[in-house]
Design a protein around this motif. Sequence first.
Motif, PDB file in Angstrom:
ATOM      1  N   TRP A   1      -1.233 -24.885  17.061  1.00  0.00           N
ATOM      2  CA  TRP A   1       0.050 -25.424  17.526  1.00  0.00           C
ATOM      3  C   TRP A   1       0.097 -25.598  19.052  1.00  0.00           C
ATOM      4  N   HIS A   2      -1.075 -25.835  19.642  1.00  0.00           N
ATOM      5  CA  HIS A   2      -1.117 -26.020  21.101  1.00  0.00           C
ATOM      6  C   HIS A   2      -0.456 -27.337  21.504  1.00  0.00           C
ATOM      7  N   ASP A   3       0.343 -27.286  22.553  1.00  0.00           N
ATOM      8  CA  ASP A   3       0.946 -28.486  23.129  1.00  0.00           C
ATOM      9  C   ASP A   3       0.074 -28.930  24.313  1.00  0.00           C
ATOM     10  N   PRO A   4      -0.653 -30.061  24.163  1.00  0.00           N
ATOM     11  CA  PRO A   4      -1.583 -30.483  25.220  1.00  0.00           C
ATOM     12  C   PRO A   4      -0.899 -30.821  26.547  1.00  0.00           C
ATOM     13  N   GLN A   5       0.436 -30.954  26.526  1.00  0.00           N
ATOM     14  CA  GLN A   5       1.189 -31.216  27.763  1.00  0.00           C
ATOM     15  C   GLN A   5       1.189 -29.989  28.694  1.00  0.00           C
ATOM     16  N   ILE A   6       1.006 -28.806  28.097  1.00  0.00           N
ATOM     17  CA  ILE A   6       1.111 -27.573  28.890  1.00  0.00           C
ATOM     18  C   ILE A   6      -0.285 -27.090  29.277  1.00  0.00           C
ATOM     19  N   PRO A   7      -0.595 -27.085  30.578  1.00  0.00           N
ATOM     20  CA  PRO A   7      -1.934 -26.650  30.994  1.00  0.00           C
ATOM     21  C   PRO A   7      -2.196 -25.187  30.631  1.00  0.00           C
ATOM     22  N   VAL A   8      -3.451 -24.871  30.322  1.00  0.00           N
ATOM     23  CA  VAL A   8      -3.797 -23.505  29.910  1.00  0.00           C
ATOM     24  C   VAL A   8      -4.041 -22.652  31.154  1.00  0.00           C
ATOM     25  N   GLU A   9      -2.981 -21.996  31.603  1.00  0.00           N
ATOM     26  CA  GLU A   9      -3.080 -21.055  32.714  1.00  0.00           C
ATOM     27  C   GLU A   9      -2.565 -19.712  32.212  1.00  0.00           C
ATOM     28  N   PRO A  10      -3.467 -18.874  31.664  1.00  0.00           N
ATOM     29  CA  PRO A  10      -3.023 -17.637  31.016  1.00  0.00           C
ATOM     30  C   PRO A  10      -2.102 -16.806  31.920  1.00  0.00           C
ATOM     31  N   GLN A  11      -0.967 -16.383  31.366  1.00  0.00           N
ATOM     32  CA  GLN A  11       0.026 -15.627  32.134  1.00  0.00           C
ATOM     33  C   GLN A  11       0.184 -14.198  31.616  1.00  0.00           C
ATOM     34  N   TYR A  12       0.065 -14.020  30.314  1.00  0.00           N
ATOM     35  CA  TYR A  12       0.120 -12.663  29.755  1.00  0.00           C
ATOM     36  C   TYR A  12      -0.674 -12.612  28.454  1.00  0.00           C
ATOM     37  N   GLY A  13      -1.024 -11.407  28.015  1.00  0.00           N
ATOM     38  CA  GLY A  13      -1.801 -11.277  26.791  1.00  0.00           C
ATOM     39  C   GLY A  13      -1.387 -10.094  25.933  1.00  0.00           C
ATOM     40  N   TYR A  14      -0.259  -9.470  26.262  1.00  0.00           N
ATOM     41  CA  TYR A  14       0.168  -8.283  25.506  1.00  0.00           C
ATOM     42  C   TYR A  14       1.469  -8.577  24.765  1.00  0.00           C
ATOM     43  N   SER A  15       1.628  -7.972  23.603  1.00  0.00           N
ATOM     44  CA  SER A  15       2.885  -8.136  22.864  1.00  0.00           C
ATOM     45  C   SER A  15       3.262  -6.820  22.181  1.00  0.00           C
ATOM     46  N   MET A  16       4.499  -6.766  21.700  1.00  0.00           N
ATOM     47  CA  MET A  16       5.108  -5.490  21.282  1.00  0.00           C
ATOM     48  C   MET A  16       5.147  -5.331  19.764  1.00  0.00           C
ATOM     49  N   ASN A  17       5.024  -4.102  19.321  1.00  0.00           N
ATOM     50  CA  ASN A  17       5.082  -3.752  17.895  1.00  0.00           C
ATOM     51  C   ASN A  17       6.379  -4.273  17.254  1.00  0.00           C
ATOM     52  N   ALA A  18       6.250  -5.164  16.288  1.00  0.00           N
ATOM     53  CA  ALA A  18       7.397  -5.818  15.655  1.00  0.00           C
ATOM     54  C   ALA A  18       8.273  -4.846  14.862  1.00  0.00           C
ATOM     55  N   HIS A  19       7.753  -3.657  14.559  1.00  0.00           N
ATOM     56  CA  HIS A  19       8.533  -2.710  13.756  1.00  0.00           C
ATOM     57  C   HIS A  19       9.481  -1.862  14.593  1.00  0.00           C
ATOM     58  N   LEU A  20       9.499  -2.104  15.893  1.00  0.00           N
ATOM     59  CA  LEU A  20      10.400  -1.367  16.776  1.00  0.00           C
ATOM     60  C   LEU A  20      11.493  -2.305  17.272  1.00  0.00           C
ATOM     61  N   GLY A  21      12.651  -1.735  17.569  1.00  0.00           N
ATOM     62  CA  GLY A  21      13.696  -2.526  18.209  1.00  0.00           C
ATOM     63  C   GLY A  21      14.706  -3.115  17.253  1.00  0.00           C
ATOM     64  N   PRO A  22      15.702  -3.795  17.800  1.00  0.00           N
ATOM     65  CA  PRO A  22      16.841  -4.223  16.998  1.00  0.00           C
ATOM     66  C   PRO A  22      16.612  -5.470  16.153  1.00  0.00           C
ATOM     67  N   PHE A  23      15.635  -6.281  16.480  1.00  0.00           N
ATOM     68  CA  PHE A  23      15.503  -7.574  15.817  1.00  0.00           C
ATOM     69  C   PHE A  23      14.197  -7.682  15.046  1.00  0.00           C
ATOM     70  N   GLN A  24      14.267  -7.779  13.730  1.00  0.00           N
ATOM     71  CA  GLN A  24      13.070  -7.976  12.920  1.00  0.00           C
ATOM     72  C   GLN A  24      13.223  -9.281  12.168  1.00  0.00           C
ATOM     73  N   ALA A  25      12.534 -10.309  12.607  1.00  0.00           N
ATOM     74  CA  ALA A  25      12.671 -11.625  11.978  1.00  0.00           C
ATOM     75  C   ALA A  25      12.160 -11.606  10.549  1.00  0.00           C
ATOM     76  N   ALA A  26      12.889 -12.219   9.676  1.00  0.00           N
ATOM     77  CA  ALA A  26      12.452 -12.588   8.322  1.00  0.00           C
ATOM     78  C   ALA A  26      12.210 -11.408   7.368  1.00  0.00           C
ATOM     79  N   TRP A  27      11.690 -10.320   7.856  1.00  0.00           N
ATOM     80  CA  TRP A  27      11.280  -9.286   6.910  1.00  0.00           C
ATOM     81  C   TRP A  27      12.441  -8.323   6.660  1.00  0.00           C
ATOM     82  N   GLU A  28      13.242  -8.630   5.649  1.00  0.00           N
ATOM     83  CA  GLU A  28      14.475  -7.899   5.389  1.00  0.00           C
ATOM     84  C   GLU A  28      14.246  -6.408   5.143  1.00  0.00           C
ATOM     85  N   ALA A  29      13.152  -6.089   4.469  1.00  0.00           N
ATOM     86  CA  ALA A  29      12.921  -4.690   4.074  1.00  0.00           C
ATOM     87  C   ALA A  29      12.815  -3.759   5.278  1.00  0.00           C
ATOM     88  N   ALA A  30      12.458  -4.299   6.443  1.00  0.00           N
ATOM     89  CA  ALA A  30      12.254  -3.429   7.604  1.00  0.00           C
ATOM     90  C   ALA A  30      13.351  -3.568   8.645  1.00  0.00           C
TER      91      ALA A  30
END
Length: 267
Positions: free
Chosen positions: A122-151
């Motif tokens: 799903w890369h958008d060729p309009q946006i140049p590849v200049e890496p800005q970050y590479g870390y992300s957060m555990n989806a099972h923590l926090g107030p918002f859990q998209a789509a997965w109702e059970a959690a």
Amino acid sequence: MTSKRAFTLVELLVVIAIIALLMAILMPVLSKAKEQARDIVCRSNLRQYGIAATMYLEDNEHAFPPTHTYLFTSDWSTCQWHDKARWATVNGPMWPYLKDKNIHLCPSFRSIAKNRGQKHPWHDPQIPVEPQYGYSMNAHLGPFQAAWEAATGHFKKVTQIRHPANVFFFSEENIWPIWGMSVTVLNDTNLWIGPPYDDSGYDFFATFHNPTRGNLDKGTCNTVFIDGHAEKLVLMDGTLPEAKEKAWEVAWPAYPASPIDYPPLEE
Ligand SMILES: [Zn+2]
Ligand SMILES: [Zn+2]
């Protein structure tokens, strides 16, 4: 007969062959040493993330930040990890704690992203590849859990986590999927590990550190846990089901209880 003795052609070729052999022996050792140095920098970045998160939790009544919007208050776009323009507008609730621009990019990820960034899904060729970050957060923590109702909303506060040293907080994702392992790639700031018995399409931990025989699908990644310690995560050294089980074990805060059987906690 004491004339100057020159190298014969054969001797010269032997010397060249020996040098080539030494190079062949040394090069993998050198590149391994280089990767080990990058690996250490990455873990140190994540340790900084751990310190930032601890400070954030103390200032916010122990409530986790929202996984999709802790950095960018508007929700995700597939290319935001390499979008310099978007990074210039970073304004999420955790940003005041993560302002050091040097801690967001793993050096191994930076060089891999330069080679493979154009080809990520799903890369958008309009946006140049200049890496800005590479870390992300555990989806099972926090107030918002998209789509997965059970959690939904199980673990809003750090005080609800029984074993903070066993549950990861932030980690790395690949920018390519691995068959049988992951469907989606680094896109937002939400790292969504699913249970091993569910194949409906989840994120997975990165595999590009210390790759086995150069295979970037078979390496390690780095993580920081809720208690703030950073660690190398070795997942690919087994069969696929074992790797998925291990990933689930560090991602789901109530492991080994199933999310379906797990009632929402009181705050
Ligand atoms: Zn890294
Ligand atoms: Zn892109």
